[in-house]
Design an enzyme around this catalytic site. Structure first.
Site, PDB file in Angstrom:
ATOM      1  N   LYS A 221      25.123  19.385 -11.358  1.00 36.61           N
ATOM      2  CA  LYS A 221      24.952  20.831 -11.893  1.00 36.61           C
ATOM      3  C   LYS A 221      23.648  20.893 -11.998  1.00 36.61           C
ATOM      4  O   LYS A 221      23.003  21.970 -11.620  1.00 36.61           O
ATOM      5  CB  LYS A 221      25.335  20.643 -13.380  1.00 36.61           C
ATOM      6  CG  LYS A 221      25.053  21.673 -14.329  1.00 36.61           C
ATOM      7  CD  LYS A 221      25.320  21.648 -15.809  1.00 36.61           C
ATOM      8  CE  LYS A 221      24.473  21.093 -16.488  1.00 36.61           C
ATOM      9  NZ  LYS A 221      23.126  21.423 -16.974  1.00 36.61           N
ATOM     10  N   ASN A 222      22.534  19.774 -12.243  1.00 41.44           N
ATOM     11  CA  ASN A 222      21.193  20.239 -12.349  1.00 41.44           C
ATOM     12  C   ASN A 222      20.617  20.208 -10.858  1.00 41.44           C
ATOM     13  O   ASN A 222      19.475  20.585 -10.925  1.00 41.44           O
ATOM     14  CB  ASN A 222      20.357  19.195 -13.247  1.00 41.44           C
ATOM     15  CG  ASN A 222      20.850  19.319 -14.575  1.00 41.44           C
ATOM     16  OD1 ASN A 222      21.412  20.455 -15.232  1.00 41.44           O
ATOM     17  ND2 ASN A 222      20.263  18.270 -15.701  1.00 41.44           N
TER      18      ASN A 222
ATOM     19  N   ARG B 137      20.544  28.307 -20.858  1.00 41.01           N
ATOM     20  CA  ARG B 137      18.922  28.217 -20.636  1.00 41.01           C
ATOM     21  C   ARG B 137      18.403  28.065 -19.177  1.00 41.01           C
ATOM     22  O   ARG B 137      17.393  28.772 -18.991  1.00 41.01           O
ATOM     23  CB  ARG B 137      18.524  27.243 -21.397  1.00 41.01           C
ATOM     24  CG  ARG B 137      18.589  27.212 -22.882  1.00 41.01           C
ATOM     25  CD  ARG B 137      18.012  25.749 -23.516  1.00 41.01           C
ATOM     26  NE  ARG B 137      16.646  25.930 -23.348  1.00 41.01           N
ATOM     27  CZ  ARG B 137      15.838  26.512 -23.912  1.00 41.01           C
ATOM     28  NH1 ARG B 137      16.058  27.301 -24.776  1.00 41.01           N
ATOM     29  NH2 ARG B 137      14.489  26.201 -23.340  1.00 41.01           N
TER      30      ARG B 137
ATOM     31  N   CYS C 112      17.565  25.516 -29.066  1.00 40.59           N
ATOM     32  CA  CYS C 112      18.943  25.457 -28.812  1.00 40.59           C
ATOM     33  C   CYS C 112      19.271  23.856 -29.815  1.00 40.59           C
ATOM     34  O   CYS C 112      18.421  23.402 -30.361  1.00 40.59           O
ATOM     35  CB  CYS C 112      19.245  25.000 -27.304  1.00 40.59           C
ATOM     36  SG  CYS C 112      18.728  23.508 -26.664  1.00 40.59           S
TER      37      CYS C 112
ATOM     38  N   ARG D  81      12.696  23.655 -27.219  1.00 39.25           N
ATOM     39  CA  ARG D  81      12.667  23.983 -25.829  1.00 39.25           C
ATOM     40  C   ARG D  81      11.715  25.287 -25.362  1.00 39.25           C
ATOM     41  O   ARG D  81      12.290  26.022 -24.756  1.00 39.25           O
ATOM     42  CB  ARG D  81      13.911  23.998 -25.256  1.00 39.25           C
ATOM     43  CG  ARG D  81      14.776  22.637 -25.546  1.00 39.25           C
ATOM     44  CD  ARG D  81      16.241  22.633 -25.002  1.00 39.25           C
ATOM     45  NE  ARG D  81      15.998  22.511 -23.281  1.00 39.25           N
ATOM     46  CZ  ARG D  81      17.102  22.066 -22.841  1.00 39.25           C
ATOM     47  NH1 ARG D  81      18.467  22.235 -23.249  1.00 39.25           N
ATOM     48  NH2 ARG D  81      17.158  21.723 -21.540  1.00 39.25           N
ATOM     49  N   PRO D  82      10.558  25.092 -25.357  1.00 37.88           N
ATOM     50  CA  PRO D  82       9.669  26.238 -25.048  1.00 37.88           C
ATOM     51  C   PRO D  82       9.536  26.332 -23.610  1.00 37.88           C
ATOM     52  O   PRO D  82       9.988  25.300 -22.746  1.00 37.88           O
ATOM     53  CB  PRO D  82       8.313  26.101 -25.606  1.00 37.88           C
ATOM     54  CG  PRO D  82       8.268  24.720 -25.918  1.00 37.88           C
ATOM     55  CD  PRO D  82       9.732  24.307 -26.097  1.00 37.88           C
ATOM     56  N   VAL D  83       8.864  27.435 -23.061  1.00 32.82           N
ATOM     57  CA  VAL D  83       8.745  27.730 -21.460  1.00 32.82           C
ATOM     58  C   VAL D  83       7.335  27.994 -21.208  1.00 32.82           C
ATOM     59  O   VAL D  83       6.978  28.490 -20.291  1.00 32.82           O
ATOM     60  CB  VAL D  83       9.882  28.607 -20.838  1.00 32.82           C
ATOM     61  CG1 VAL D  83      11.121  28.264 -20.766  1.00 32.82           C
ATOM     62  CG2 VAL D  83       9.476  30.098 -21.389  1.00 32.82           C
TER      63      VAL D  83
ATOM     64  N   ASP E 141      19.588  12.621 -20.733  1.00 29.11           N
ATOM     65  CA  ASP E 141      20.932  13.176 -20.471  1.00 29.11           C
ATOM     66  C   ASP E 141      22.132  11.851 -20.810  1.00 29.11           C
ATOM     67  O   ASP E 141      23.164  12.215 -20.703  1.00 29.11           O
ATOM     68  CB  ASP E 141      21.318  14.016 -19.251  1.00 29.11           C
ATOM     69  CG  ASP E 141      20.453  15.234 -19.477  1.00 29.11           C
ATOM     70  OD1 ASP E 141      20.219  15.710 -20.384  1.00 29.11           O
ATOM     71  OD2 ASP E 141      20.413  15.876 -18.351  1.00 29.11           O
TER      72      ASP E 141
ATOM     73  N   ARG F  50      30.798  23.263 -19.568  1.00 30.39           N
ATOM     74  CA  ARG F  50      29.311  23.814 -18.877  1.00 30.39           C
ATOM     75  C   ARG F  50      28.852  22.664 -17.821  1.00 30.39           C
ATOM     76  O   ARG F  50      28.235  22.956 -16.900  1.00 30.39           O
ATOM     77  CB  ARG F  50      28.318  23.833 -20.000  1.00 30.39           C
ATOM     78  CG  ARG F  50      28.377  25.049 -20.973  1.00 30.39           C
ATOM     79  CD  ARG F  50      27.200  25.339 -21.903  1.00 30.39           C
ATOM     80  NE  ARG F  50      25.897  24.794 -20.747  1.00 30.39           N
ATOM     81  CZ  ARG F  50      24.958  23.956 -21.350  1.00 30.39           C
ATOM     82  NH1 ARG F  50      24.997  23.697 -22.404  1.00 30.39           N
ATOM     83  NH2 ARG F  50      23.885  23.975 -20.432  1.00 30.39           N
TER      84      ARG F  50
HETATM   85  C1  UD1 Z   1      15.977  19.725 -17.717  1.00 32.00           C
HETATM   86  C2  UD1 Z   1      17.547  19.626 -17.293  1.00 32.00           C
HETATM   87  C3  UD1 Z   1      18.141  18.717 -18.703  1.00 32.00           C
HETATM   88  C4  UD1 Z   1      17.541  17.465 -19.033  1.00 32.00           C
HETATM   89  C5  UD1 Z   1      15.933  17.602 -19.062  1.00 32.00           C
HETATM   90  C6  UD1 Z   1      15.092  16.645 -19.365  1.00 32.00           C
HETATM   91  C7  UD1 Z   1      18.276  21.283 -15.865  1.00 32.00           C
HETATM   92  C8  UD1 Z   1      18.990  22.424 -15.602  1.00 32.00           C
HETATM   93  N1  UD1 Z   1      18.360  20.789 -17.118  1.00 32.00           N
HETATM   94  O1  UD1 Z   1      16.084  20.505 -18.840  1.00 32.00           O
HETATM   95  O2  UD1 Z   1      19.635  18.392 -18.283  1.00 32.00           O
HETATM   96  O3  UD1 Z   1      17.837  17.251 -20.374  1.00 32.00           O
HETATM   97  O4  UD1 Z   1      15.596  18.263 -17.958  1.00 32.00           O
HETATM   98  O5  UD1 Z   1      15.606  15.588 -18.367  1.00 32.00           O
HETATM   99  O6  UD1 Z   1      17.727  20.660 -15.005  1.00 32.00           O
HETATM  100  N2  UD1 Z   1       8.675  21.637 -22.645  1.00 32.00           N
HETATM  101  C9  UD1 Z   1       7.730  22.495 -23.172  1.00 32.00           C
HETATM  102  N3  UD1 Z   1       7.154  23.388 -22.479  1.00 32.00           N
HETATM  103  C10 UD1 Z   1       7.447  24.001 -21.424  1.00 32.00           C
HETATM  104  C11 UD1 Z   1       8.866  23.137 -20.892  1.00 32.00           C
HETATM  105  C12 UD1 Z   1       9.089  21.903 -21.542  1.00 32.00           C
HETATM  106  O7  UD1 Z   1       7.137  22.113 -24.199  1.00 32.00           O
HETATM  107  O8  UD1 Z   1       7.194  24.850 -20.826  1.00 32.00           O
HETATM  108  C13 UD1 Z   1       9.249  20.553 -23.463  1.00 32.00           C
HETATM  109  C14 UD1 Z   1      10.719  20.575 -23.863  1.00 32.00           C
HETATM  110  O9  UD1 Z   1      10.670  21.242 -24.887  1.00 32.00           O
HETATM  111  C15 UD1 Z   1      11.024  19.175 -23.575  1.00 32.00           C
HETATM  112  C16 UD1 Z   1      10.455  18.573 -22.498  1.00 32.00           C
HETATM  113  O10 UD1 Z   1       9.349  19.278 -22.315  1.00 32.00           O
HETATM  114  O11 UD1 Z   1      10.590  18.546 -24.881  1.00 32.00           O
HETATM  115  C17 UD1 Z   1      11.053  18.220 -21.351  1.00 32.00           C
HETATM  116  O12 UD1 Z   1      11.699  19.476 -21.173  1.00 32.00           O
HETATM  117  P1  UD1 Z   1      12.289  20.057 -19.487  1.00 32.00           P
HETATM  118  O13 UD1 Z   1      11.988  18.978 -18.470  1.00 32.00           O
HETATM  119  O14 UD1 Z   1      11.521  21.353 -19.248  1.00 32.00           O
HETATM  120  O15 UD1 Z   1      13.739  20.360 -19.590  1.00 32.00           O
HETATM  121  P2  UD1 Z   1      14.488  21.280 -18.660  1.00 32.00           P
HETATM  122  O16 UD1 Z   1      13.872  21.523 -17.573  1.00 32.00           O
HETATM  123  O17 UD1 Z   1      14.891  22.492 -19.721  1.00 32.00           O
END
Ligand code: UD1
Length: 418
Positions: free
Chosen positions: A22-23, A93, A117, A122-124, A305, A397
């Protein structure tokens, strides 16, 4: 709402095939809009998140065709809408993954801002700051990220924290940008490598994927091509955990064991006997489970995960252990449900202190997120009596036909209709 009913106690035995990841599939599907030629996908997993990604691409004007050999083709030459609506983003997301590709190829994107969530806020922010460094103008308006750029320019970017989808978004943004981009503190997950391999196969110039420094040289355009989605290491790890818990003996075919090393090493410490070939993993568990301490970390560390699944393993082990969740701040929602089944676990901050018990009992439990649902199913497989897992839309999912695969291995599990 559909539920799963499990009668615990069956030993898992036999062979199954691992599904496509999936990822890996989600970012690669998003990346297909960087090319205006047809891309054909093989080994896509049949999952709700993939359907949601198709719905999103379809809403943008992308043509998606399923041929007689069950391969999907994606043609984005008619893409004419640059928006990811809130209704789609709130269910998945990972919809944020179209941001980098839309900006890179069309210079505009309007994506609903993902909210928090069940596993954390989970900010971006790392995605957005990095895109701004490439010249994007980004505003937040009415709950949407509104991003524009005449043409993105290569930049030297250091991520403020390791982010998987952030790294993927920036790779996609940089592929058609002017000049060179360097991504430092990049995520090293195998799925990032899969995305880079796919993009390179259709004409991109990406080096260093799999390390924390990725270098991308922008190209004028990408070609069409074929993509085989690699195996899902988390799905495979979940079935190996199920075999460990039921003292089973199973083989998972169509899987690359190299992707699973951080999971296999922990299962060996638990006492499992594991054998691998180039494309299979076999596991046999004949003893009581040794407890193992776990610290989740970005790759090559232990994957968050798989944390929930190892919580169950430790909860049924013959000793005490500590699981430390370093990636997400709120990823222990499954613990309260496990306690209701008789597990002895207490949470303090980012640590779960676990004292193994000999047996647990079935109960009605509620899934809160994807991997939490998997862990409740694992608990049900080894509990005494009946477990009903509610809200299993989370499991759909990310796990393809989970009850079919488990039944095939001898589990007593059925899906109850709404
Ligand atoms: C991806 C995976 C998810 C997995 C996660 C961590 C996909 C579709 N999903 O999620 O299954 O659990 O990696 O291995 O591939 N963070 C920030 N700011 C940002 C982005 C992230 O603070 O802009 C923080 C997040 O809140 C979290 C950490 O960084 O605490 C890691 O998150 P991230 O690696 O971005 O997870 P996803 O890419 O959403």
């Amino acid at each position: 709402m559909e539920k799963l009913k499990i009668i615990g106690g069956s030993r898992l035995e036999g062979s199954i095939e691992c599904s496509g990841s999936k990822n890996a599939a989600l970012p690669i599907l998003a990346a297909s809009i960087l090319s205006d030629r047809t891309i054909t996908f093989d080994n896509l997993p049949y999952l709700q998140d993939i359907t949601t990604m198709f719905e999103l691409l379809g809403s943008m004007g992308v043509d998606i065709v399923l041929d007689e050999s069950m391969k999907f083709s994606v043609d984005s030459s008619n893409l004419n809408n640059f928006e990811a609506r809130y209704e789609l983003v709130k269910t998945m997301r990972a919809s944020i993954l179209v941001l980098g590709a839309l900006l890179g190829r069309y210079g505009q994107a309007k994506i609903a801002l993902p909210g928090g969530c069940a596993i954390g806020t989970r900010p971006v922010n790392f995605h957005l700051t990095a895109l701004e460094q490439m010249g994007a103008e980004i505003e937040l308006d009415g709950g949407y990220i509104v991003a524009k750029a005449k043409k993105l320019s290569g930049a030297d970017i250091t991520f403020g924290g390791v982010t998987v989808t952030g790294t993927e978004n920036l790779i996609m943004a940089a592929v058609l940008a002017d000049g060179k981009t360097v991504l430092r503190n990049a995520a090293r997950e195998p799925e990032v490598v899969d995305l880079a391999n796919f993009l390179n196969s259709i004409g991109a110039k990406i080096e260093g994927a799999g390390t924390d420094e990725i270098r991308i040289t922008g190209v004028a355009e990408l070609k069409g091509g074929d993509c085989f989605i690699p195996s899902d290491r988390i799905e495979a790890g979940t079935y190996l955990a199920a075999a460990t818990l039921t003292k089973g003996c199973i083989t998972i075919n169509k899987v690359d064991p190299n992707r699973l090393e951080n999971i296999l090493s922990k299962l060996r410490l638990c006492g499992a006997d594991i054998k691998t070939t180039n494309e299979s993993v076999s596991i046999e568990m004949n003893s009581d489970i040794n407890p193992v301490d776990i610290q989740t970390q970005p790759f090559p560390g232990f994957p968050t995960d798989m944390q929930a699944q190892f919580t169950v393993i430790n909860a049924l082990s013959k000793g005490s252990s500590v699981i430390t969740e370093n990636v997400f701040e709120n990823r222990f929602m499954h613990v309260q449900e496990l306690v209701r089944m008789g597990c002895n676990i207490s949470i303090q901050g980012k640590n779960a202190f676990i004292q193994g018990v000999k047996a647990i009992t079935g109960a009605q439990v509620m899934a809160t997120d994807l991997r939490a649902s998997a862990c409740l199913i694992l608990a049900g497989l080894c509990a005494e009596g009946e477990t009903i897992v509610d809200r299993i839309y989370h499991i759909d999912r990310g796990y393809e036909r989970i009850e079919e695969k488990l039944s095939y291995l001898g589990a007593n599990i059925v899906r109850l209709p709404r």
